[in-house]
Structures are given as structure tokens and as C-alpha cells.
Design a protein around this motif. Structure first.
Motif, PDB file in Angstrom:
ATOM      1  N   VAL A   6       6.288  11.806   1.920  1.00 54.12           N
ATOM      2  CA  VAL A   6       7.199  11.055   2.688  1.00 54.12           C
ATOM      3  C   VAL A   6       7.218   9.508   2.135  1.00 54.12           C
ATOM      4  N   GLU A   7       8.280   9.127   1.955  1.00 55.01           N
ATOM      5  CA  GLU A   7       8.484   7.827   1.416  1.00 55.01           C
ATOM      6  C   GLU A   7       8.953   6.965   2.599  1.00 55.01           C
ATOM      7  N   ALA A   8       8.860   5.670   2.247  1.00 51.04           N
ATOM      8  CA  ALA A   8       9.579   4.540   3.325  1.00 51.04           C
ATOM      9  C   ALA A   8      10.807   4.824   3.647  1.00 51.04           C
ATOM     10  N   ALA A  26       1.071  -1.173   0.139  1.00 48.27           N
ATOM     11  CA  ALA A  26      -0.089   0.044   0.094  1.00 48.27           C
ATOM     12  C   ALA A  26       0.810   1.204  -0.055  1.00 48.27           C
ATOM     13  N   ARG A  27       0.325   2.269  -0.748  1.00 44.12           N
ATOM     14  CA  ARG A  27       1.053   3.406  -0.816  1.00 44.12           C
ATOM     15  C   ARG A  27      -0.071   4.672  -1.046  1.00 44.12           C
ATOM     16  N   SER A  28       0.569   5.659  -0.318  1.00 43.98           N
ATOM     17  CA  SER A  28      -0.282   7.059  -0.507  1.00 43.98           C
ATOM     18  C   SER A  28      -0.066   7.796  -1.811  1.00 43.98           C
ATOM     19  N   HIS A  29      -1.137   8.120  -2.635  1.00 46.92           N
ATOM     20  CA  HIS A  29      -0.922   8.876  -3.647  1.00 46.92           C
ATOM     21  C   HIS A  29      -2.042  10.200  -3.797  1.00 46.92           C
ATOM     22  N   LEU A  46      -3.952   9.556 -10.622  1.00 45.92           N
ATOM     23  CA  LEU A  46      -2.457   9.639  -9.977  1.00 45.92           C
ATOM     24  C   LEU A  46      -1.480  10.084 -10.808  1.00 45.92           C
ATOM     25  N   HIS A  47      -0.663  10.660 -10.303  1.00 46.62           N
ATOM     26  CA  HIS A  47       0.676  10.743 -11.031  1.00 46.62           C
ATOM     27  C   HIS A  47       1.869  10.301 -10.111  1.00 46.62           C
ATOM     28  N   VAL A  48       2.651   9.070 -10.749  1.00 44.89           N
ATOM     29  CA  VAL A  48       3.282   8.292 -10.058  1.00 44.89           C
ATOM     30  C   VAL A  48       4.672   8.464 -10.386  1.00 44.89           C
ATOM     31  N   ARG A  49       5.549   9.113  -9.676  1.00 43.22           N
ATOM     32  CA  ARG A  49       7.029   9.107  -9.800  1.00 43.22           C
ATOM     33  C   ARG A  49       7.886   7.957  -9.723  1.00 43.22           C
ATOM     34  N   ARG A  50       8.610   7.331 -10.599  1.00 46.73           N
ATOM     35  CA  ARG A  50       9.460   6.185 -10.623  1.00 46.73           C
ATOM     36  C   ARG A  50      10.513   6.311  -9.644  1.00 46.73           C
ATOM     37  N   ALA A  51      10.386   5.735  -8.396  1.00 39.12           N
ATOM     38  CA  ALA A  51      11.355   5.741  -7.527  1.00 39.12           C
ATOM     39  C   ALA A  51      12.348   4.609  -7.715  1.00 39.12           C
ATOM     40  N   PRO A  52      13.705   5.036  -7.751  1.00 39.83           N
ATOM     41  CA  PRO A  52      14.722   4.034  -7.952  1.00 39.83           C
ATOM     42  C   PRO A  52      14.184   2.650  -7.040  1.00 39.83           C
ATOM     43  N   GLN A  53      14.314   1.473  -7.612  1.00 40.22           N
ATOM     44  CA  GLN A  53      13.727   0.396  -7.068  1.00 40.22           C
ATOM     45  C   GLN A  53      12.484   0.446  -6.154  1.00 40.22           C
ATOM     46  N   GLY A  54      11.870   1.296  -6.417  1.00 40.11           N
ATOM     47  CA  GLY A  54      10.581   1.653  -5.570  1.00 40.11           C
ATOM     48  C   GLY A  54       9.471   0.235  -5.892  1.00 40.11           C
ATOM     49  N   LYS A  55       8.838  -0.429  -4.862  1.00 39.44           N
ATOM     50  CA  LYS A  55       8.315  -1.309  -5.071  1.00 39.44           C
ATOM     51  C   LYS A  55       6.714  -0.961  -5.831  1.00 39.44           C
ATOM     52  N   MET A  56       6.120  -0.185  -5.147  1.00 38.63           N
ATOM     53  CA  MET A  56       4.864   0.195  -5.967  1.00 38.63           C
ATOM     54  C   MET A  56       4.823   0.856  -7.191  1.00 38.63           C
ATOM     55  N   SER A  57       5.898   1.971  -7.422  1.00 41.19           N
ATOM     56  CA  SER A  57       6.080   2.710  -8.472  1.00 41.19           C
ATOM     57  C   SER A  57       6.554   1.650  -9.480  1.00 41.19           C
ATOM     58  N   GLY A  58       7.681   0.765  -9.195  1.00 38.31           N
ATOM     59  CA  GLY A  58       8.005   0.091 -10.177  1.00 38.31           C
ATOM     60  C   GLY A  58       7.086  -1.157 -10.716  1.00 38.31           C
TER      61      GLY A  58
HETATM   62  C1  LIG Z   1       0.390  12.203   1.576  1.00 36.06           C
HETATM   63  C2  LIG Z   1       1.493  11.678   0.583  1.00 36.06           C
HETATM   64  C3  LIG Z   1       1.035  11.682  -0.770  1.00 36.06           C
HETATM   65  C4  LIG Z   1       1.707  11.296  -1.768  1.00 36.06           C
HETATM   66  N1  LIG Z   1       1.677  11.299  -2.977  1.00 36.06           N
HETATM   67  C5  LIG Z   1       2.215  11.046  -4.045  1.00 36.06           C
HETATM   68  C6  LIG Z   1       1.990  11.321  -5.433  1.00 36.06           C
HETATM   69  O1  LIG Z   1       0.962  12.056  -5.567  1.00 36.06           O
HETATM   70  N2  LIG Z   1       2.762  10.727  -6.094  1.00 36.06           N
HETATM   71  C7  LIG Z   1       4.070  10.383  -6.215  1.00 36.06           C
HETATM   72  O2  LIG Z   1       4.804   9.797  -6.601  1.00 36.06           O
HETATM   73  N3  LIG Z   1       4.450   9.730  -4.828  1.00 36.06           N
HETATM   74  C8  LIG Z   1       3.588  10.330  -3.798  1.00 36.06           C
HETATM   75  N4  LIG Z   1       3.940   9.816  -2.517  1.00 36.06           N
HETATM   76  C9  LIG Z   1       4.781   9.077  -2.196  1.00 36.06           C
HETATM   77  C10 LIG Z   1       4.229   7.524  -2.264  1.00 36.06           C
HETATM   78  O3  LIG Z   1       3.298   7.169  -1.376  1.00 36.06           O
HETATM   79  C11 LIG Z   1       5.469   6.458  -2.288  1.00 36.06           C
HETATM   80  O4  LIG Z   1       6.511   6.611  -1.291  1.00 36.06           O
HETATM   81  C12 LIG Z   1       6.477   6.419  -3.498  1.00 36.06           C
HETATM   82  O5  LIG Z   1       5.601   6.534  -4.730  1.00 36.06           O
HETATM   83  C13 LIG Z   1       7.631   5.438  -3.559  1.00 36.06           C
HETATM   84  O6  LIG Z   1       6.887   4.194  -3.323  1.00 36.06           O
HETATM   85  P1  LIG Z   1       7.420   2.844  -3.974  1.00 36.06           P
HETATM   86  O7  LIG Z   1       6.877   1.786  -3.402  1.00 36.06           O
HETATM   87  O8  LIG Z   1       7.482   3.041  -5.331  1.00 36.06           O
HETATM   88  O9  LIG Z   1       9.085   2.997  -3.295  1.00 36.06           O
HETATM   89  P2  LIG Z   1       9.595   1.998  -1.846  1.00 36.06           P
HETATM   90  O10 LIG Z   1       9.607   0.678  -2.358  1.00 36.06           O
HETATM   91  O11 LIG Z   1       8.419   2.611  -0.762  1.00 36.06           O
HETATM   92  O12 LIG Z   1      10.839   2.663  -1.704  1.00 36.06           O
HETATM   93  C14 LIG Z   1      10.918   3.993  -0.685  1.00 36.06           C
HETATM   94  C15 LIG Z   1      12.421   4.577  -1.235  1.00 36.06           C
HETATM   95  O13 LIG Z   1      13.516   3.779  -0.967  1.00 36.06           O
HETATM   96  C16 LIG Z   1      14.219   3.892  -2.241  1.00 36.06           C
HETATM   97  N5  LIG Z   1      14.478   2.586  -2.485  1.00 36.06           N
HETATM   98  C17 LIG Z   1      14.021   1.359  -2.248  1.00 36.06           C
HETATM   99  N6  LIG Z   1      14.958   0.334  -2.395  1.00 36.06           N
HETATM  100  C18 LIG Z   1      16.315   0.937  -2.633  1.00 36.06           C
HETATM  101  C19 LIG Z   1      17.295   0.317  -2.574  1.00 36.06           C
HETATM  102  N7  LIG Z   1      17.506  -1.146  -2.802  1.00 36.06           N
HETATM  103  N8  LIG Z   1      18.388   1.150  -3.011  1.00 36.06           N
HETATM  104  C20 LIG Z   1      18.282   2.521  -2.846  1.00 36.06           C
HETATM  105  N9  LIG Z   1      17.080   3.161  -2.667  1.00 36.06           N
HETATM  106  C21 LIG Z   1      16.186   2.312  -2.635  1.00 36.06           C
HETATM  107  C22 LIG Z   1      13.175   4.314  -3.232  1.00 36.06           C
HETATM  108  O14 LIG Z   1      13.770   4.836  -4.579  1.00 36.06           O
HETATM  109  C23 LIG Z   1      12.292   5.218  -2.575  1.00 36.06           C
HETATM  110  O15 LIG Z   1      12.986   6.560  -2.731  1.00 36.06           O
HETATM  111  C24 LIG Z   1       2.953  10.501  -1.509  1.00 36.06           C
HETATM  112  C25 LIG Z   1       3.328  10.268  -0.116  1.00 36.06           C
HETATM  113  C26 LIG Z   1       2.464  10.650   0.941  1.00 36.06           C
HETATM  114  C27 LIG Z   1       2.848  10.621   2.387  1.00 36.06           C
END
Ligand SMILES: Cc1cc2nc3c(=O)[nH]c(=O)nc-3n(C[C@H](O)[C@H](O)[C@H](O)COP(=O)(O)OP(=O)(O)OC[C@H]3O[C@@H](n4cnc5c(N)ncnc54)[C@H](O)[C@@H]3O)c2cc1C
Length: 321
Positions: free
Chosen positions: A316-318, A132-135, A148-160
Motif C-alpha cells: 500500500v502506497e501513500a 520513511a517507506r516500507s520495503h 530490497l527491490h524498489v519499484r520506481r514510482a512516478p514522482q515517488g519520493k523515496m524510490s526517486g
Molecule cells: C508492507 C509493505 C511492503 C512494501 N514492500 C515494497 C517492496 O518490497 N518494494 C517496493 O517497491 N515497494 C514496496 N512497498 C511500497 C513502498 O513502501 C512505497 O510506498 C513505494 O515504494 C512508493 O514510495 P515513494 O516514496 O517512491 O512514493 P511516494 O512519494 O510515497 O508516492 C506514492 C504514490 O503517489 C504517486 N505520486 C506521487 N506524487 C505524484 C504526483 N505528483 N502525481 C501523480 N502521482 C504521484 C507515486 O507514483 C506513488 O505511486 C511496500 C509497502 C508496504 C505497505
């Protein structure tokens, strides 16, 4: 030591441990992300026992009354009988996925029953396996699907997953909305300033469209920052919105490479300060990267904007690792 009961089993919380930490340590799979009380992914319900007030800050009164709380910031003072927050979720499906840039994806989500929300609020999106993630919501309820507009976070679970694997019709669920970053119609002549970087644009564009749709007459000034022009998105839509509404102005801002493209150059806070050095009487909305949000909040306040007029959502991210 507090005892936590969850799904028919009992778990001890060590002194100083949060409810989330105690459950995760003992192998209970609880959805979570920011671990800082910002995203609401880890919401649980205390059917019995008392949770500290800090764990209910920012929750709607209806949720507080039912005993819902944020498990990541709750250090239990009494034994707690816990329940998941699944009952608050509505089932949905991915209705569309469109890459807006290399690193920004527009995701549309349809829910089985309509969600009551305001553009700019945020939802918790949950994948079928529980991740689960907030958007934030760029759409208006009248649009039909949630946008929703999703940024690709490097190795991000939900965005990936959303970028690389998710397909139209994949099941998801949605909880919310939450947050107070949205337009209110009481003062239609009040000047509005909206600023953010990256996908911080999602709630801001929703708020602008909502304000214009509700007949806001005061100036609406939207600033969107990126490192380079490739990081900007929705430019054509926003320029069209500007042509259609004389009180709306959109300023893209980059740190480098925008000289020939009619883009403002420089740090976002400085570009805003030079355009609007005095902000007494204005209302502000700032969203996106937590560092930028904190900086902009401070700069708007120092320029004269009352703190009660500043609405912010820090993405705020994890924590990594
Ligand atoms: C109120 C609120 C609103 C939000 N709204 C939005 C929105 O509109 N759009 C949006 O894009 N996001 C938004 N976010 C952020 C969103 O909830 C997620 O945190 C974000 O998209 C990253 O999720 P993920 O599962 O892709 O990354 P996660 O798997 O949770 O990873 C978290 C961070 O750790 C980094 N990371 C993970 N693994 C590694 C590794 N092995 N090495 C180095 N770095 C690593 C990732 O790059 C990322 O920066 C919001 C957050 C909040 C609190």
C-alpha cells in the motif's frame, strides 16, 4: 477533545481526527506513508494514555506491551503523551545499488548491528531527513546485507531518491522487521504457491530460498507477473534455482509480448488457476500491488486454500496529492 503531548509541546486532536492527522495539521513532522495501517512508517509510542486496539493490530506483542501504535489509524479517546519510535531503529548505510530493469532497483543495506528477521518480512527504511517507506526483504540473514527491490514510482519520493541520487555509503536507518509473510518449517512436504507482480517478487524470492535452504521437500511453485517481458526481473537467477531444485518451479507470466520467450501468457490469476485448479492443503504467499493481492487471495481461497494458509503483503502506497 484529546490533547497530544509530543516533543515538549501540546496539540489538540479534533473529533474524528487521527493522531497522525492532528500532528501533521499542526506542523509536526511525523514519518508516514500508507495512512491505512499497513506500512508501520508512522509508528509512535504512547508513554501515557490508552490507544484504541485497532491502532496496535499487526504489531509484535513486545511493541504492544511498550505502548507502540500506528498513529495513522489511531483516533485518540484519551490524552496521550507521545514519543517517537526512533529507539527501535538501527543505523545503517547503503551498501549497493543495482538497476535490474528500467523500473526496478536492487538496493543493499548494511546495518551496524545484525537485524533478526525472516526472508519475506518487511522493514521501514528511513532516510537521513526522516522520509520513511516500507520495503520487503528478498535476502536471508546469512546473506549479510539486506536486499530490497524498489519499484520506481512516478514522482515517488523515496524510490526517486534511491534511483537517481542515493550513493553507496549514504546513511539510512532501519526499523523492523514486521509482517508474517515468511516460511515456517513445520510441514516440509506441504505444497507452496507464491505469486505476485512487480517488486512483489522481493519477499517471494526470499521465501523460496528460505524454504529450499531449510530442506522443504514439497512442491514450491512461484508465479511472477508483469505487463510485458521487460517488467520481469531475476529470470536467470530463478531459472538457475529451478535447475538446482527439482521441487521448485518458476513461471513468468505476462499479458503481452511473451509468445516467443517461453513465458506464460495471460492474467496471473487465470494462469495460476489453469495450472493449479485445486489448492486444498496448499499454503500461499501473495505480495505486491494491493489490487492484485486482493484478487489472488480470493482466487486461492475459492480454489480450496484455507484462509489461514494464505499469507499476504499488499504494498500500500501513500495516497496521492
Ligand atoms: C508492507 C509493505 C511492503 C512494501 N514492500 C515494497 C517492496 O518490497 N518494494 C517496493 O517497491 N515497494 C514496496 N512497498 C511500497 C513502498 O513502501 C512505497 O510506498 C513505494 O515504494 C512508493 O514510495 P515513494 O516514496 O517512491 O512514493 P511516494 O512519494 O510515497 O508516492 C506514492 C504514490 O503517489 C504517486 N505520486 C506521487 N506524487 C505524484 C504526483 N505528483 N502525481 C501523480 N502521482 C504521484 C507515486 O507514483 C506513488 O505511486 C511496500 C509497502 C508496504 C505497505
Amino acid at each position: 477533545m484529546a490533547v497530544l503531548t509530543y516533543a515538549g509541546a501540546a496539540y489538540e486532536a479534533a473529533p474524528g481526527e487521527t493522531v497522525l492527522e492532528a500532528l501533521l495539521r499542526q506542523g509536526v513532522d511525523v514519518a508516514n506513508s500508507c495512512r491505512a495501517g499497513a506500512c508501520q512508517s508512522c509508528l509512535l509510542r504512547a508513554a501515557c494514555g490508552t490507544v484504541p486496539a485497532v491502532a496496535q493490530q499487526g504489531l509484535k506483542a513486545t511493541l504492544v506491551e511498550q505502548g507502540y501504535f500506528l498513529s495513522c489509524v489511531s483516533r485518540p479517546e484519551t490524552d496521550l503523551a507521545l514519543e517517537p519510535a526512533g529507539g527501535l531503529e538501527v543505523a545503517g548505510r547503503i551498501a549497493g545499488l543495482e538497476r535490474l530493469t528500467e523500473t526496478v532497483l536492487r538496493a543493499r543495506v548494511e546495518t551496524e548491528s545484525p537485524l533478526e528477521y525472516r526472508a519475506g518480512q518487511y522493514i521501514t527504511l528511513r532516510r537521513a531527513d526522516g522520509l520513511a517507506r516500507s520495503h520487503s526483504l528478498a535476502s536471508l540473514p546469512a546473506d549479510g546485507a539486506l536486499e530490497l527491490h524498489v519499484r520506481r514510482a512516478p514522482q515517488g519520493k523515496m524510490s526517486g531518491w534511491l534511483f537517481d541520487e542515493a550513493r553507496a555509503d549514504d546513511p539510512v536507518s532501519v526499523r523492523g522487521p514486521a509482517g508474517d509473510c515468511f516460511y515456517t518449517s513445520g510441514t516440509p512436504e506441504q505444497p507452496l504457491l507464491l505469486a505476485g507482480t512487480g517488486t512483489g517478487l522481493a519477499p517471494l524470492v526470499g521465501i523460496c530460498r528460505d524454504a529450499l535452504g531449510q530442506g522443504h521437500t514439497g512442491p514450491i511453485r512461484l508465479f511472477h507477473g508483469a505487463v510485458r517481458p521487460a517488467g520481469l526481473y531475476l529470470r536467470d537467477e530463478l531459472l538457475a534455482l529451478m535447475r538446482e531444485n527439482s521441487n521448485f518451479a518458476y513461471t513468468p507470466v505476462v499479458l503481452e509480448g511473451g509468445e516467443d520467450e517461453g513465458i506464460a501468457m495471460g492474467a496471473l490469476d487465470k494462469v495460476i488457476a489453469s495450472a493449479h485448479p485445486k489448492l486444498g492443503g496448499w499454503r500461499g504467499f501473495v505480495c505486491g500491488d494491493p489490487g492484485t493481492v486482493a484478487l489472488l487471495r480470493k482466487k486461492l481461497f475459492l480454489a480450496g486454500m484455507a484462509s489461514r494458509e494464505i499469507f499476504a503483503d499488499a504494498f500500500v502506497e501513500a495516497p496521492r496529492g
